[in-house]
Design a protein around this motif. Structure first.
Motif, short mmCIF file in Angstrom:
data_model
loop_
_atom_site.label_atom_id
_atom_site.label_comp_id
_atom_site.label_asym_id
_atom_site.label_seq_id
_atom_site.Cartn_x
_atom_site.Cartn_y
_atom_site.Cartn_z
N LEU A 1 44.92 49.30 8.73
CA LEU A 1 44.63 49.41 10.24
C LEU A 1 45.23 48.40 10.80
O LEU A 1 45.14 47.99 12.21
CB LEU A 1 43.06 49.06 10.48
CG LEU A 1 42.27 50.30 9.97
CD1 LEU A 1 40.72 49.80 10.40
CD2 LEU A 1 42.45 51.60 10.38
N MET A 2 46.20 47.66 10.50
CA MET A 2 46.95 46.76 10.83
C MET A 2 48.69 46.99 11.08
O MET A 2 49.10 47.19 10.23
CB MET A 2 47.29 45.45 10.12
CG MET A 2 47.62 44.22 11.09
SD MET A 2 47.53 42.63 10.21
CE MET A 2 46.27 41.77 11.03
N PRO A 3 49.03 47.27 12.29
CA PRO A 3 50.56 47.37 12.55
C PRO A 3 51.09 46.26 12.05
O PRO A 3 50.95 45.06 12.45
CB PRO A 3 50.57 47.68 14.20
CG PRO A 3 49.07 48.05 14.60
CD PRO A 3 48.07 47.42 13.57
N HIS B 1 56.39 51.76 13.62
CA HIS B 1 55.20 52.41 13.26
C HIS B 1 54.82 52.22 11.67
O HIS B 1 53.52 52.73 11.43
CB HIS B 1 55.55 54.03 13.20
CG HIS B 1 56.59 54.16 11.98
ND1 HIS B 1 57.94 54.32 12.13
CD2 HIS B 1 56.05 54.62 10.90
CE1 HIS B 1 58.30 54.91 10.94
NE2 HIS B 1 57.28 54.94 10.12
N TYR C 1 56.93 48.44 20.00
CA TYR C 1 56.07 47.67 19.56
C TYR C 1 56.00 46.44 20.27
O TYR C 1 57.01 45.46 19.86
CB TYR C 1 55.53 47.62 18.24
CG TYR C 1 54.14 47.28 17.93
CD1 TYR C 1 53.26 48.35 17.48
CD2 TYR C 1 53.74 45.88 17.96
CE1 TYR C 1 51.94 47.97 17.31
CE2 TYR C 1 52.38 45.53 17.76
CZ TYR C 1 51.41 46.70 17.54
OH TYR C 1 50.22 46.45 17.19
N LEU D 1 50.44 57.57 13.09
CA LEU D 1 50.68 56.94 14.45
C LEU D 1 52.07 56.54 14.39
O LEU D 1 52.29 55.66 13.51
CB LEU D 1 49.61 56.01 15.01
CG LEU D 1 49.83 55.36 16.18
CD1 LEU D 1 49.69 56.63 17.29
CD2 LEU D 1 49.10 54.29 16.57
N THR D 2 52.74 56.91 15.23
CA THR D 2 54.42 56.37 15.37
C THR D 2 54.42 55.79 16.80
O THR D 2 53.99 56.37 17.65
CB THR D 2 55.27 57.26 14.88
OG1 THR D 2 55.32 58.56 15.65
CG2 THR D 2 55.52 57.63 13.31
N CYS D 3 55.22 55.15 17.04
CA CYS D 3 55.97 54.57 18.26
C CYS D 3 57.12 54.34 18.36
O CYS D 3 57.82 53.75 17.35
CB CYS D 3 54.94 53.61 18.70
SG CYS D 3 55.12 51.90 17.83
N GLY E 1 42.40 45.16 18.43
CA GLY E 1 42.62 45.31 16.95
C GLY E 1 43.10 46.45 16.49
O GLY E 1 43.22 46.25 14.98
N ALA E 2 43.17 47.55 16.96
CA ALA E 2 44.01 48.98 16.55
C ALA E 2 42.93 49.44 15.44
O ALA E 2 43.36 50.49 14.97
CB ALA E 2 45.29 48.30 15.74
N GLN F 1 39.27 42.13 12.80
CA GLN F 1 40.29 42.44 13.84
C GLN F 1 39.64 43.04 14.99
O GLN F 1 40.21 43.34 16.23
CB GLN F 1 40.68 43.76 13.05
CG GLN F 1 41.64 43.31 11.93
CD GLN F 1 42.93 42.70 12.25
OE1 GLN F 1 43.00 41.30 12.23
NE2 GLN F 1 43.74 43.11 12.77
N LEU G 1 44.39 53.31 15.43
CA LEU G 1 44.97 53.91 14.13
C LEU G 1 44.19 55.05 13.64
O LEU G 1 44.95 56.39 13.26
CB LEU G 1 45.28 52.80 13.17
CG LEU G 1 46.59 51.87 13.28
CD1 LEU G 1 46.81 50.82 12.59
CD2 LEU G 1 47.79 52.82 13.47
N ARG H 1 52.50 50.26 9.00
CA ARG H 1 51.03 49.36 8.94
C ARG H 1 51.65 48.43 7.91
O ARG H 1 52.41 48.53 7.13
CB ARG H 1 49.96 50.31 8.44
CG ARG H 1 49.90 51.64 9.28
CD ARG H 1 49.00 52.52 8.76
NE ARG H 1 49.85 53.19 7.33
CZ ARG H 1 48.92 53.81 6.48
NH1 ARG H 1 47.74 54.03 6.77
NH2 ARG H 1 49.67 54.27 5.21
#
Ligand code: FAD
Lengths: 627, 305
Positions: free
Chosen positions: A63-65, A22, B7, B2-4, B32-33, B111, B37, A24
């Motif tokens: 905005l980038m994981p 999660h 991935y 945001l968590t997951c 691009g998220a 992105q 996000l 970033r």
């Protein structure tokens, strides 16, 4: 949540670590690699403070994981001028032009400027503006930043000698000379640490539970499930206040956290300190809170009526402060007037929107001194208030002011420092709280919205005989700086004009809106907006040139203000002359000049939107129609 | 926030589809998220935990573009910055550089994908009106047993309402296929709260091809966004103008037409006024790009009175 292996190159160094899915890229760079030159200003891609290069392309790392960064080359602000090497030309140019003020947006700005010149070393000013469009600055108004990028471009291209980047000689006096800021190198290099960039061994992370209601009684709080969650060090509420609760710049009406009642949406009710932010967030969900909503009031006029909901028991009429000023004989002044002009003016709340969201870190040192590091604009006052709240002698309370990433008045209030102090005292470990942008907007002070009633009496020759000015300001749920703001608004209400008969009343009123507080000009903006608008309206009614009308009424050396202060020297005359010249004002009353405005456009004015102009074709001459 | 739990970074379509098919309910595809996000923040979806995120940015088949038979096949990983920097794309999609320059900023354009923008289906999405004007279709794939099952659907049928599309649970969009319009002049109009980083209150796109005489409209494409639940193609105005000699009067007549299309929930009056000016500006800007002289400027001015 399964961790994964992450390999990448950061500023030329290979990195091989475990990362969480999660995270970033921003979190990884800041928290895991401790490269805190990359900032978080909004977390939503809007502000640009988190800009980094990924495989040579500038992106926003919020905005980038981080998983997307597998195998890539990252370059951060720290990589532009690695430790021990000289600043880059762009950084030096930012230093030279004074482009860094609070400095919080600056690493991102330097990155965007670097990207702009890498993409097009020959970029013109409009393209530079375009390419910096994703980065927000609240201090400079951008002019000095654009100037820096243009200088850097020309030095890199060899069109300007690099000596332009050197400090200008100060001559005999610093005044009137271009003096570089001492702290700029640390800002342009991303080295300066703001409160949210600081870490301490054993540091806990705080999250705050905030009221969803504008006005409600807190019937019960049960924190036991939250406290039992593994990783949680402590939960604090108003019940943990050992001393006399209450802070504010004038009246101490605001508790560190809501006690028996919440008065606005976003008010802190409880806070958790835990091993990490996620655990603290989970714990917040486990706090059981029972509210009973009670009638709320959101409009100042409603709040002043009899029978309106009372927001603070001490102020039955919901009045924070009334400042009256009287000079001369107002009745007589209006009676002498040939013309009376009345008009109402409203202003709206405004958010300071400094790029650095509130943040702080607190710890109890070896001598039991409770220490709070934060970008507080008022540390001495905070220290005294906190000592009372936590019931400690003043020598056991210490405030350290971290670099302020923009304040504009918005960081004068002790909104969160008390919560941090309570938590570190309870947990016995350092605690850090970093606001999200949303939290900053919902919970901290705004500029006072004002409703102003203006009445001016004027002679046909343009002399003002009387002004009555009434301003009702929405102070929101707590007093904060309202009293001072009302005072300043009243003092400056009639502007720099010599008016014999004056009646001024400013009122700060409690409502259940977000509290209002200090904001650049401290109340003068609202009253000046009304005054100067009114001056224009009156000049037009009299058929006078607006500059002339002001000159007739302006204060001169030796004038006595309406608060009965004698002024030695008054500069408004020179200000008017300079403004008239700079604006290329065409003399005469508005509305009687020709159809062509010669004062609009031309040198020093901004062209209309030029976005994309560099791709556009030249317009051909219009077709000649044959009738 | 945001968590997951997981991935994924698949590198091929079959791999991506297999993961997507097996993913627990609530999992999401990611390009691009840049929408996903910010969506998981306070005031919108709040804190969200997704079982899995399936990131398509490393899927080889989704990279790049091809131009063939009058159509451009844009892989799902084409980002907005490509429309600005790629010479070929600029030539074949003449309205897209102008759309892109108004879209977010340099960093986000690097992105943000066109496909993500279309699938997100915001009424204010800047990519939808140009793609409607370019008769775009989406190419979609899913697994049928072990086999890949592909379908295409017109963009106008795909976008169903705010946030609603025809995309089915196991499907992935692989490409956008749209008209290639070299020789057309393109333009894009947009208004919002500020210049950069702004969501459209209204936007308009035009692509125009002029005949040899430089005065007759051979073809025209017009679409509007931000003025209702879904972006709209302005066929009626296109019909009015196609084959006609372009005059100031005609442009004025055209620009009065779309006001009736405004169906937003807010600021209808404002949008009606804006749209009128936008159609005129979109046509004039596109004519400039065609390299033809504009109808007499004084005449345009007079036509307003
Ligand atoms: C600061 C900022 C400014 C912005 N400015 C603009 C603007 O000016 N104009 C504008 O229109 N938008 C703007 N946006 C919104 C956003 O950037 C765009 O909508 C972008 O194109 C989304 O693409 P993405 O690749 O980032 O999508 P993602 O966030 O990765 O995904 C968006 C949606 O599409 C789905 N998806 C992605 N790829 C596929 C696929 N191949 N198949 C099926 N589903 C898929 C995802 O599951 C998700 O639901 C802005 C966003 C930010 C944060």
């Amino acid at each position: 949540m399964s961790e994964f292996e992450l390999e990448m190159t950061v500023n030329g160094k290979p990195i091989h670590r475990r990362a969480k899915p999660h995270q970033r890229l921003l979190d990884f760079i800041r928290d895991d690699l401790n490269l805190t030159g990359t900032k978080e200003g909004c977390g939503a891609g809007e502000c640009g403070t988190c800009s980094v290069f990924v495989d040579g392309k500038l992106i926003k790392s919020c905005l980038m994981p981080v998983a997307k960064a597998q195998g890539v080359q990252i370059e951060t602000i720290e990589g532009l001028a690695p430790h021990g090497s000289d600043l880059t030309t762009v950084q030096k140019a930012f230093h030279k032009t004074g482009a860094s003020q609070c400095g919080y947006c600056i690493p991102g700005m330097v990155m965007a400027a670097t990207s702009a010149l890498r993409e097009n070393p020959d970029a013109g000013i409009e393209e530079i503006k375009e390419r910096l469009g994703g980065n927000i600055c609240r201090c400079t108004g951008y002019t000095k930043i654009f100037e820096a990028v243009e200088i850097a471009r020309d030095v890199i291209a060899g069109k300007l000698s690099s000596t332009v980047l050197d400090a200008d000689g100060a001559g005999k006096s610093y005044i009137g000379n271009n003096v570089r800021r001492l702290d700029a190198p640390s800002k342009v290099a991303g080295k300066l640490r703001y409160a949210g960039d600081m870490v301490m061994p054993g540091m806990l992370h705080m999250q705050v539970l905030r009221s969803p209601h504008a006005h409600a009684l807190v019937k019960s709080i049960n924190t036991s499930a939250a406290e039992a969650l593994p990783g949680v060090a402590c939960v604090v509420t108003a019940a943990d206040v050992p001393g006399e609760d209450g802070f504010g710049v004038f009246v101490h009406d605001q508790p560190v956290m809501a006690d028996d009642r919440v008065r606005y949406v976003g008010e802190a009710v409880a806070a958790v300190a835990a091993d990490d932010v996620l655990t603290a967030k989970r714990a917040l969900e486990l706090i059981e809170l029972e509210y009973e909503e009670i009638p709320a009031v959101f409009d100042v006029e409603e709040a002043m009526k009899k029978g309106a909901p009372v927001i603070h028991d001490y102020a039955a009429g919901n009045l924070v402060k009334h400042i009256p000023i009287r000079k001369g004989d107002i009745e007589k002044g209006f009676a002498e007037a040939d013309l009376i002009v009345e008009q109402a003016y409203d202003t709206q709340p405004v958010e300071h929107a400094y790029l650095e969201p509130e943040a702080g870190i607190a710890f109890v040192d070896h001598d039991d001194v409770v220490t709070v590091i934060s970008p507080s604009q008022n540390i001495t006052h905070h220290r005294h208030m906190l000592a009372k709240i936590i019931n400690k002698p003043i020598n056991k309370v210490r405030f350290i002011m971290s670099p302020v990433g923009g304040g504009f008045g918005g960081k004068e209030d002790m909104i969160y420092q008390g919560i941090l102090a309570l938590a570190t005292m309870k947990a016995g470990q350092p605690v850090r709280l970093v606001f999200t942008r949303e939290e900053s907007i919902i919970s901290t002070a705004k500029r006072h919205p004002a409703q102003i009633k203006y009445k001016m009496g004027i002679k046909n020759d343009g002399r003002i005989t009387a002004v009555s000015f009434e301003m009702i300001s929405d102070g929101g749920a707590y007093g904060l700086s309202t009293e001072g703001v009302m005072r300043k608004a009243a003092i400056l209400s009639c502007g720099p004009y010599d008016i014999p008969n004056v009646q001024i009343d400013t009122y700060g009123v409690y409502t259940n809106n977000t509290p209002s507080g200090a904001f650049r000009t401290f109340g003068a903006m609202q009253s000046q907006f009304a005054t100067e608008s009114h001056m224009d309206i009156c000049a037009e009614k009299l058929g006078l040139d607006p500059f002339e009308f002001r000159r007739i009424n302006m204060m001169r050396d030796g004038a006595v203000t309406h608060t009965m202060q004698t002024l030695g020297s008054v500069s408004i005359g020179r200000v008017l002359d300079a403004a008239e010249k700079a604006s290329r004002w065409e003399k005469g009353p508005v509305g009687v000049r020709g159809s062509e405005r010669k004062d609009v456009g031309g040198d020093d004015t901004r062209p209309p939107c030029t976005l994309g102009a560099r791709f556009r074709k030249e317009e051909k001459n219009g077709r000649q129609e044959v009738a | 926030m945001l968590t997951c739990d997981k991935y994924h970074m698949p590198t091929s379509i079959p791999e991506a589809l297999a993961i997507w098919q097996d993913a627990a309910e609530g999992s999401r595809l990611v390009a691009g998220a840049t929408d996903i996000l910010p969506w998981a923040r306070e005031g919108r979806a709040g804190d969200v935990n997704l079982p899995a995120m399936i990131d398509l940015s490393r899927v080889a088949e989704l990279q790049g573009y091809k131009v063939a038979n009058g159509r451009v096949h844009l892989g799902a990983n084409v980002v907005y910055q490509d429309f600005l920097t790629d010479e070929t794309l600029r030539q074949h999609l003449p309205c897209m550089p102008f759309c892109s320059i108004w879209f977010a900023d340099d960093q986000i354009r690097a992105q943000a994908t066109l496909v993500g923008n279309l699938v997100n289906a915001s009424p204010a999405a800047d990519g939808t009106p140009p793609m409607l004007a370019l008769n775009a279709e989406l190419e979609i794939v899913r697994l049928d047993g072990k086999a890949l099952k592909r379908r295409t659907i017109a963009l106008s049928d795909f976008v169903k309402g705010p946030g609603k599309t025809d995309l089915q649970p196991d499907e992935i969009v692989t490409a956008v296929i749209c008209d290639s319009l070299p020789g057309y002049g393109g333009s894009f109009q947009k208004v919002g709260q500020r210049r950069s980083l702004v969501i459209s209150s209204a936007c308009a796109v035009a692509c125009i091809k002029m005949a040899e005489d430089d005065e007759t409209v051979e073809d025209i494409r017009l679409a509007l966004g931000g003025v209702g639940p879904v972006p709209v193609r302005l066929d009626d105005i296109e019909m009015l103008l196609r084959g006609k000699r372009i005059t100031a009067d005609l442009i004025t007549q055209a620009s009065a037409m779309p006001a009736g299309r405004v169906a937003s929930r807010t600021r209808q009056e404002y949008r009606r006024t804006v749209v009128k000016g936008f159609i005129e500006a979109a046509i004039l800007d596109a004519l400039i790009e065609c390299g033809v002289p504009l109808p007499n400027a004084a005449e345009v001015e007079n036509a307003h009175v």
